[in-house]
Design a protein around this motif. Sequence first.
Motif, PDB file in Angstrom:
ATOM      1  N   TRP A  80       0.823  -1.200   0.000  1.00 52.10           N
ATOM      2  CA  TRP A  80       0.000   0.000   0.000  1.00 52.10           C
ATOM      3  C   TRP A  80       0.865   1.262   0.000  1.00 52.10           C
ATOM      4  O   TRP A  80       0.579   2.223  -0.718  1.00 52.10           O
ATOM      5  CB  TRP A  80      -0.928  -0.003   1.202  1.00 52.10           C
ATOM      6  CG  TRP A  80      -1.887   1.138   1.271  1.00 52.10           C
ATOM      7  CD1 TRP A  80      -2.070   1.988   2.319  1.00 52.10           C
ATOM      8  CD2 TRP A  80      -2.818   1.569   0.263  1.00 52.10           C
ATOM      9  NE1 TRP A  80      -3.044   2.914   2.041  1.00 52.10           N
ATOM     10  CE2 TRP A  80      -3.518   2.672   0.775  1.00 52.10           C
ATOM     11  CE3 TRP A  80      -3.117   1.120  -1.026  1.00 52.10           C
ATOM     12  CZ2 TRP A  80      -4.500   3.349   0.053  1.00 52.10           C
ATOM     13  CZ3 TRP A  80      -4.088   1.794  -1.749  1.00 52.10           C
ATOM     14  CH2 TRP A  80      -4.769   2.884  -1.216  1.00 52.10           C
TER      15      TRP A  80
ATOM     16  N   LEU B  57       0.917   4.091  -3.041  1.00 55.20           N
ATOM     17  CA  LEU B  57       0.716   5.531  -2.829  1.00 55.20           C
ATOM     18  C   LEU B  57       1.903   6.341  -3.337  1.00 55.20           C
ATOM     19  O   LEU B  57       1.737   7.408  -3.938  1.00 55.20           O
ATOM     20  CB  LEU B  57       0.480   5.811  -1.349  1.00 55.20           C
ATOM     21  CG  LEU B  57      -0.842   5.283  -0.764  1.00 55.20           C
ATOM     22  CD1 LEU B  57      -0.871   5.507   0.741  1.00 55.20           C
ATOM     23  CD2 LEU B  57      -2.041   5.952  -1.430  1.00 55.20           C
TER      24      LEU B  57
ATOM     25  N   ARG C 150     -12.678  -1.429   4.053  1.00 61.72           N
ATOM     26  CA  ARG C 150     -12.244  -0.044   3.899  1.00 61.72           C
ATOM     27  C   ARG C 150     -11.036   0.046   2.971  1.00 61.72           C
ATOM     28  O   ARG C 150     -10.972   0.927   2.111  1.00 61.72           O
ATOM     29  CB  ARG C 150     -11.908   0.559   5.258  1.00 61.72           C
ATOM     30  CG  ARG C 150     -11.434   2.002   5.171  1.00 61.72           C
ATOM     31  CD  ARG C 150     -11.175   2.573   6.550  1.00 61.72           C
ATOM     32  NE  ARG C 150     -10.646   3.931   6.465  1.00 61.72           N
ATOM     33  CZ  ARG C 150     -10.325   4.669   7.513  1.00 61.72           C
ATOM     34  NH1 ARG C 150     -10.499   4.190   8.748  1.00 61.72           N
ATOM     35  NH2 ARG C 150      -9.838   5.879   7.351  1.00 61.72           N
ATOM     36  N   ARG C 151     -10.081  -0.863   3.147  1.00 57.89           N
ATOM     37  CA  ARG C 151      -8.897  -0.850   2.285  1.00 57.89           C
ATOM     38  C   ARG C 151      -9.265  -1.213   0.850  1.00 57.89           C
ATOM     39  O   ARG C 151      -8.658  -0.715  -0.085  1.00 57.89           O
ATOM     40  CB  ARG C 151      -7.836  -1.791   2.849  1.00 57.89           C
ATOM     41  CG  ARG C 151      -6.509  -1.814   2.090  1.00 57.89           C
ATOM     42  CD  ARG C 151      -5.936  -0.448   1.790  1.00 57.89           C
ATOM     43  NE  ARG C 151      -5.794   0.433   2.929  1.00 57.89           N
ATOM     44  CZ  ARG C 151      -4.761   0.429   3.764  1.00 57.89           C
ATOM     45  NH1 ARG C 151      -3.788  -0.432   3.590  1.00 57.89           N
ATOM     46  NH2 ARG C 151      -4.712   1.287   4.764  1.00 57.89           N
TER      47      ARG C 151
ATOM     48  N   GLU D 100     -10.432   2.048  -0.575  1.00 50.47           N
ATOM     49  CA  GLU D 100      -9.312   2.968  -0.767  1.00 50.47           C
ATOM     50  C   GLU D 100      -8.464   2.566  -1.969  1.00 50.47           C
ATOM     51  O   GLU D 100      -8.106   3.406  -2.804  1.00 50.47           O
ATOM     52  CB  GLU D 100      -8.445   3.001   0.494  1.00 50.47           C
ATOM     53  CG  GLU D 100      -9.134   3.623   1.704  1.00 50.47           C
ATOM     54  CD  GLU D 100      -8.338   3.431   2.985  1.00 50.47           C
ATOM     55  OE1 GLU D 100      -8.614   4.158   3.958  1.00 50.47           O
ATOM     56  OE2 GLU D 100      -7.451   2.549   3.016  1.00 50.47           O
TER      57      GLU D 100
ATOM     58  N   ALA E 273     -10.369   3.130  -5.202  1.00 47.18           N
ATOM     59  CA  ALA E 273     -10.381   4.553  -5.559  1.00 47.18           C
ATOM     60  C   ALA E 273      -9.048   4.964  -6.172  1.00 47.18           C
ATOM     61  O   ALA E 273      -9.008   5.731  -7.142  1.00 47.18           O
ATOM     62  CB  ALA E 273     -10.676   5.395  -4.322  1.00 47.18           C
ATOM     63  N   LEU E 274      -7.946   4.453  -5.629  1.00 46.21           N
ATOM     64  CA  LEU E 274      -6.623   4.779  -6.176  1.00 46.21           C
ATOM     65  C   LEU E 274      -6.494   4.288  -7.611  1.00 46.21           C
ATOM     66  O   LEU E 274      -6.002   5.014  -8.490  1.00 46.21           O
ATOM     67  CB  LEU E 274      -5.534   4.160  -5.305  1.00 46.21           C
ATOM     68  CG  LEU E 274      -4.096   4.372  -5.789  1.00 46.21           C
ATOM     69  CD1 LEU E 274      -3.725   5.853  -5.704  1.00 46.21           C
ATOM     70  CD2 LEU E 274      -3.114   3.529  -4.987  1.00 46.21           C
TER      71      LEU E 274
END
Length: 492
Positions: free
Chosen positions: A122, A126, A220-221, A224, A227-228
């Motif tokens: 992760w 990012l 949740r991950r 996320e 979305a990325l």
Amino acid sequence: MTLNRFQRLYLALILAFAGVLSVSGTIALRNVLHLALLLLLLGYLGFAWRTERGRIVRLAAAVPLPVWLWCVYLLIFPFIAPNPAGAWSNMIGKGMWGESILTWLLAWGAFLILGAKRLTLWVLALVSAVPVFIHLGLTVLAWAGVLQPTFYEDPSLQAAGQSLWAVLQDVTLLQTPLPAFPLGFRGIEPMHGNLGYPASQAMCLGLAVMFAARQQGKHRRVIEAGALVALCFVSVVIAQSRAAAYFGLLILAMACVVYVVSVRVQRKPLRLGRGVGLVMAGVGGLCLVFFYHVVSHNPVWYSMGDKVALGFQIERPKDLICDGFTSATSDFVRQSHPDKDQAYVESLIDGLRGDGGRVLLARVGADLSATNPWGWSGGRDAYEYRIAQMCGHVPAMNYSHAHNAWINLILAVGWVGAILYAWVLLRFTKSGWTALKQEQTWAAGLALLLLSIFWLLRGMVDAVYQEHYLEMQAFFLLTLFLNLNSGKPVSK
């Protein structure tokens, strides 16, 4: 485990280095960070050798053989190159190969100092997406009219910051908002590749995180990471990086196929929670709808197939590249598309300098590769030198490289170098595929598999085995490999 001050400093510097690798205007910063990290690593090795010699040796042994052979070959190439002076310049002076070798060392050193728990999938995803975040942020500012005329004259992060500060100080400086969404806007990047390559890399890592989070029930991950992935795809479509958009769709398809196949290999039921399934479907749906909306209304996109086909249909590509277009070239294009209007035909003719021209360059480059097996000077100008030599003069279609990384690599460092680098990427691909068979290594395996296949295929259509792109490959691929092979991998 809590990091000490040295480790925190090293982590901050290595993430900053990885984040700016593909951001324009950061060459000086990148070189400073590179040097600082190398000095810190050398200092660490000097102090830790007596107490951690065994761990250092074991981690060095974990680096795959093809990587060692590739780096050794680059070091000895200046001694055997047809143009030794140029080869030394590209190794040390211009530093392209030397910096890439040192980046392999940095990736190894980062893992030695920090371990897998700090360089998770992760975090790497990012960091890869830093250019995407910058581009999307600037796109919003451009659409809102915040960016001042000075930014468009010389796009840079500094100019963007000055525009934003000026508007905050005096709202009357706000420009008239753009009447339409700024498709084609690239922010500070003059080359779409500076957005496309890190975006594709972040998609590979983000998809691995998303599927791994699904397996672990971390909804949740999943959201996320999804979305990325969507933001990365939207960014390259906004920038009209066509190859990156098509490769983004390919990466999405590969990830889904590999997920289904690997779950069946592990003999696990293929189950998706309702919410997780909606997120995954939403990511794919958003990408496809946005992509179709842009492609269907823009001839730059939908004429791409016809332009590429023409590149294959031209009978004597060498003559066209060396001597340029003739009336016969235009007549051939018109005869090939009698049902198209004049404007479309003209765009196809012009496309022989663009999409179709890439095919012509690759066809001629293949012939040059067969007749120049030992490379030249190791530089990106090897194609330009050999094509001028073949034509007997500066070619009418004068390009600095072949827009095909494998041809560029052969002409630069020879067939031996190209084969060794292909072995490097195939070795990582195999490691990723093998890791899919076990649950504890599945996420890192998927990330490594997708990323190595991406770089392997991307090299067939663009020049990606040079300069900072080589550093991207060295850092992220080796970090993932070590994550996979040096203990239990961490994805969160």
